[in-house]
Write a protein that holds these residues in place. Structure first.
Motif, PDB file in Angstrom:
ATOM      1  N   ALA A   9      20.645   9.480   3.030  1.00 46.42           N
ATOM      2  CA  ALA A   9      20.138  10.435   1.880  1.00 46.42           C
ATOM      3  C   ALA A   9      19.192   9.706   0.696  1.00 46.42           C
ATOM      4  CB  ALA A   9      21.324  11.115   1.209  1.00 46.42           C
ATOM      5  N   ARG A  10      19.573   8.418   0.462  1.00 48.86           N
ATOM      6  CA  ARG A  10      18.809   7.700  -0.618  1.00 48.86           C
ATOM      7  C   ARG A  10      17.792   6.750   0.001  1.00 48.86           C
ATOM      8  NH1 ARG A  10      23.268   4.256   1.193  1.00 48.86           N
ATOM      9  NH2 ARG A  10      22.911   2.190   1.322  1.00 48.86           N
ATOM     10  N   VAL A  11      17.416   7.058   1.510  1.00 46.26           N
ATOM     11  CA  VAL A  11      16.117   6.412   1.964  1.00 46.26           C
ATOM     12  C   VAL A  11      14.911   7.002   1.344  1.00 46.26           C
ATOM     13  CG1 VAL A  11      14.936   6.024   4.058  1.00 46.26           C
ATOM     14  CG2 VAL A  11      17.512   5.332   3.833  1.00 46.26           C
ATOM     15  N   GLU A  61       0.683  -1.248  -0.160  1.00 49.69           N
ATOM     16  CA  GLU A  61      -0.023   0.042  -0.020  1.00 49.69           C
ATOM     17  C   GLU A  61       0.816   1.286   0.176  1.00 49.69           C
ATOM     18  OE1 GLU A  61      -3.042  -0.204   3.038  1.00 49.69           O
ATOM     19  OE2 GLU A  61      -3.397  -2.344   2.718  1.00 49.69           O
ATOM     20  N   LEU A  62       2.283   1.131   0.243  1.00 51.18           N
ATOM     21  CA  LEU A  62       2.984   2.361   0.256  1.00 51.18           C
ATOM     22  C   LEU A  62       3.182   2.494  -1.172  1.00 51.18           C
ATOM     23  CD1 LEU A  62       3.314   1.445   3.077  1.00 51.18           C
ATOM     24  CD2 LEU A  62       5.808   2.268   3.067  1.00 51.18           C
ATOM     25  N   SER A  63       3.323   4.012  -1.559  1.00 49.99           N
ATOM     26  CA  SER A  63       3.666   4.351  -2.829  1.00 49.99           C
ATOM     27  C   SER A  63       5.131   4.283  -3.199  1.00 49.99           C
ATOM     28  CB  SER A  63       3.162   5.728  -3.312  1.00 49.99           C
ATOM     29  OG  SER A  63       1.893   5.689  -3.071  1.00 49.99           O
ATOM     30  N   SER A  64       5.652   3.068  -3.353  1.00 48.58           N
ATOM     31  CA  SER A  64       6.935   3.052  -3.638  1.00 48.58           C
ATOM     32  C   SER A  64       7.459   2.148  -4.950  1.00 48.58           C
ATOM     33  CB  SER A  64       7.356   2.089  -2.294  1.00 48.58           C
ATOM     34  OG  SER A  64       7.242   0.795  -2.257  1.00 48.58           O
ATOM     35  N   LYS A  65       8.834   2.261  -5.205  1.00 50.02           N
ATOM     36  CA  LYS A  65       9.557   1.359  -6.095  1.00 50.02           C
ATOM     37  C   LYS A  65      10.140   0.251  -5.460  1.00 50.02           C
ATOM     38  CE  LYS A  65      10.079   5.382  -9.339  1.00 50.02           C
ATOM     39  NZ  LYS A  65      10.863   6.156  -9.851  1.00 50.02           N
ATOM     40  N   THR A  66      10.297  -1.025  -5.833  1.00 46.80           N
ATOM     41  CA  THR A  66      11.160  -2.038  -5.434  1.00 46.80           C
ATOM     42  C   THR A  66      12.482  -1.648  -5.329  1.00 46.80           C
ATOM     43  OG1 THR A  66      11.201  -2.946  -7.560  1.00 46.80           O
ATOM     44  CG2 THR A  66       9.534  -3.807  -6.273  1.00 46.80           C
ATOM     45  N   THR A  67      13.019  -0.724  -6.067  1.00 44.45           N
ATOM     46  CA  THR A  67      14.365  -0.164  -5.858  1.00 44.45           C
ATOM     47  C   THR A  67      14.710   0.986  -4.757  1.00 44.45           C
ATOM     48  OG1 THR A  67      13.872   1.374  -7.617  1.00 44.45           O
ATOM     49  CG2 THR A  67      14.813  -0.856  -8.188  1.00 44.45           C
ATOM     50  N   ASP A  68      13.660   1.200  -3.926  1.00 47.04           N
ATOM     51  CA  ASP A  68      13.443   2.232  -3.123  1.00 47.04           C
ATOM     52  C   ASP A  68      14.318   1.639  -1.948  1.00 47.04           C
ATOM     53  OD1 ASP A  68      12.529   4.496  -4.511  1.00 47.04           O
ATOM     54  OD2 ASP A  68      10.528   4.078  -3.622  1.00 47.04           O
ATOM     55  N   THR A  69      15.279   2.449  -1.365  1.00 43.57           N
ATOM     56  CA  THR A  69      16.027   1.992  -0.066  1.00 43.57           C
ATOM     57  C   THR A  69      15.195   2.156   1.164  1.00 43.57           C
ATOM     58  OG1 THR A  69      18.167   2.671  -0.962  1.00 43.57           O
ATOM     59  CG2 THR A  69      17.992   2.474   1.472  1.00 43.57           C
ATOM     60  N   VAL A  70      15.225   1.018   2.064  1.00 43.17           N
ATOM     61  CA  VAL A  70      14.222   1.042   3.355  1.00 43.17           C
ATOM     62  C   VAL A  70      15.249   1.229   4.667  1.00 43.17           C
ATOM     63  CG1 VAL A  70      12.733  -0.115   4.756  1.00 43.17           C
ATOM     64  CG2 VAL A  70      12.580  -0.335   2.056  1.00 43.17           C
ATOM     65  N   LEU A  71      14.882   2.153   5.396  1.00 39.97           N
ATOM     66  CA  LEU A  71      15.490   2.145   6.739  1.00 39.97           C
ATOM     67  C   LEU A  71      14.790   1.627   7.889  1.00 39.97           C
ATOM     68  CD1 LEU A  71      17.571   3.528   8.715  1.00 39.97           C
ATOM     69  CD2 LEU A  71      15.793   5.604   8.827  1.00 39.97           C
ATOM     70  N   VAL A  72      15.342   0.943   8.627  1.00 36.86           N
ATOM     71  CA  VAL A  72      14.828  -0.036   9.548  1.00 36.86           C
ATOM     72  C   VAL A  72      15.308   0.547  10.982  1.00 36.86           C
ATOM     73  CG1 VAL A  72      13.870  -2.208  10.448  1.00 36.86           C
ATOM     74  CG2 VAL A  72      14.295  -1.765   7.819  1.00 36.86           C
ATOM     75  N   HIS A 126      14.321  -7.287   1.445  1.00 30.82           N
ATOM     76  CA  HIS A 126      15.254  -7.359   0.366  1.00 30.82           C
ATOM     77  C   HIS A 126      15.025  -8.258  -0.819  1.00 30.82           C
ATOM     78  CE1 HIS A 126      19.571  -8.355  -0.710  1.00 30.82           C
ATOM     79  NE2 HIS A 126      19.855  -7.134  -0.608  1.00 30.82           N
ATOM     80  N   ASP A 127      14.267  -9.398  -0.330  1.00 35.57           N
ATOM     81  CA  ASP A 127      14.045 -10.366  -1.413  1.00 35.57           C
ATOM     82  C   ASP A 127      13.055  -9.739  -2.390  1.00 35.57           C
ATOM     83  OD1 ASP A 127      15.587 -12.258  -0.311  1.00 35.57           O
ATOM     84  OD2 ASP A 127      13.897 -13.329   0.559  1.00 35.57           O
ATOM     85  N   ARG A 128      12.575  -8.484  -2.153  1.00 34.73           N
ATOM     86  CA  ARG A 128      11.639  -7.877  -2.867  1.00 34.73           C
ATOM     87  C   ARG A 128      12.183  -6.659  -3.504  1.00 34.73           C
ATOM     88  NH1 ARG A 128       9.663 -11.116  -0.105  1.00 34.73           N
ATOM     89  NH2 ARG A 128       7.495 -12.286  -0.425  1.00 34.73           N
ATOM     90  N   GLY A 129      13.591  -6.594  -3.412  1.00 33.64           N
ATOM     91  CA  GLY A 129      14.512  -5.730  -4.239  1.00 33.64           C
ATOM     92  C   GLY A 129      14.784  -4.549  -3.527  1.00 33.64           C
ATOM     93  N   HIS A 130      14.591  -4.355  -2.184  1.00 36.54           N
ATOM     94  CA  HIS A 130      14.872  -3.125  -1.836  1.00 36.54           C
ATOM     95  C   HIS A 130      16.124  -3.244  -1.092  1.00 36.54           C
ATOM     96  CE1 HIS A 130      10.801  -1.300  -1.666  1.00 36.54           C
ATOM     97  NE2 HIS A 130      10.334  -2.441  -1.425  1.00 36.54           N
ATOM     98  N   PRO A 131      17.046  -2.060  -1.484  1.00 34.05           N
ATOM     99  CA  PRO A 131      18.397  -1.837  -0.257  1.00 34.05           C
ATOM    100  C   PRO A 131      17.746  -1.673   0.854  1.00 34.05           C
ATOM    101  CG  PRO A 131      18.638  -0.843  -2.556  1.00 34.05           C
ATOM    102  CD  PRO A 131      16.989  -1.335  -2.532  1.00 34.05           C
ATOM    103  N   ILE A 132      18.685  -2.212   1.823  1.00 31.78           N
ATOM    104  CA  ILE A 132      18.335  -2.049   3.296  1.00 31.78           C
ATOM    105  C   ILE A 132      19.111  -1.334   4.046  1.00 31.78           C
ATOM    106  CG2 ILE A 132      17.612  -3.038   5.399  1.00 31.78           C
ATOM    107  CD1 ILE A 132      15.623  -3.456   3.237  1.00 31.78           C
TER     108      ILE A 132
END
Length: 217
Positions: free
Chosen positions: A115-117, A32-43, A56-62
């Motif tokens: 910055a890339r998150v 439901e988030l408006s995102s691309k699978t290449t968007d970096t995720v901060l946890v 990560h398996d869905r393509g997100h840098p973490i």
């Protein structure tokens, strides 16, 4: 909570907050988030959550941030993967490709670090912090993340005055903490079953979990 508290919890394996599987709200509501699978995720305060592998398996840098070195090591060992360790200050980084865990104090992050998150996943950060620390956490998260960053936030609310995490965070408090800087969408609420492990351990009835989609404005 003081650093020593968390180091002691991990050293003594007092980690009841750790889920041994992917969080159900993550895979239900992440799309439901408006995102691309290449968007970096901060946890933030990521522990050794399996959720990082799922994202990560869905393509997100973490970029995970975790205080405990034990948690960082366990994450990769239990995942059957090796990490390159880069000691440094204020963070030691554990890297496997574009999945990184930064070992250190979340409050030492600066905007250049993230910055890339574009996305943040918070299942166990806000509820891990006592009431007096939560405004500081939200203020710092807001200060370091780029504009338009989206957050999937999961909270837990129950009656009582706990002295240790997970702490109860009401929906009203979410609005108090985030309303000045974020568009807040409350997308799901679920009452914990009485036989839920946390509810049973604490003897709770009527505890609820809520899911929010936040967009930084």
């Amino acid at each position: 909570m003081e650093h020593e508290f968390w180091h002691r919890r991990w050293a003594n394996k007092e980690i009841g907050f750790h889920e041994g599987s992917v969080n159900e709200y993550l895979y239900k509501h992440w799309p439901e988030l408006s995102s691309k699978t290449t968007d970096t995720v901060l946890v933030p305060l990521c522990g050794k959550a399996h959720d990082l592998w799922w994202l990560h398996d869905r393509g997100h840098p973490i970029i995970g941030v975790e205080l405990s070195e034990i948690a960082c090591k366990d994450f990769f060992e239990e995942g059957g993967e090796k990490a390159k360790v880069h000691p440094g200050e204020p963070f030691t980084t554990f890297k496997n490709g574009d999945l990184e865990i930064w070992c250190g104090d979340f409050f030492q992050l600066v905007p250049e670090d993230v910055a890339r998150v574009r996305l943040v996943y918070d299942r166990a950060a806000l509820i891990a912090l006592p009431p007096e620390t939560r405004p500081k956490y939200v203020e710092h998260l807001t200060a370091v993340t780029p504009d338009s960053t989206q957050i999937l936030l999961i909270t837990l609310d129950y009656e009582g005055s706990p002295t240790s995490p997970p702490f109860n965070v009401s929906n009203d408090e979410v609005h108090e903490l985030y309303a000045d800087d974020y568009l807040i969408e409350h997308i799901h609420t679920q009452t914990l079953a009485n036989d839920h492990p946390f509810a049973k351990r604490k003897g709770l009835t009527g505890a609820t979990e809520s899911v929010f989609r936040l967009t930084k404005v």
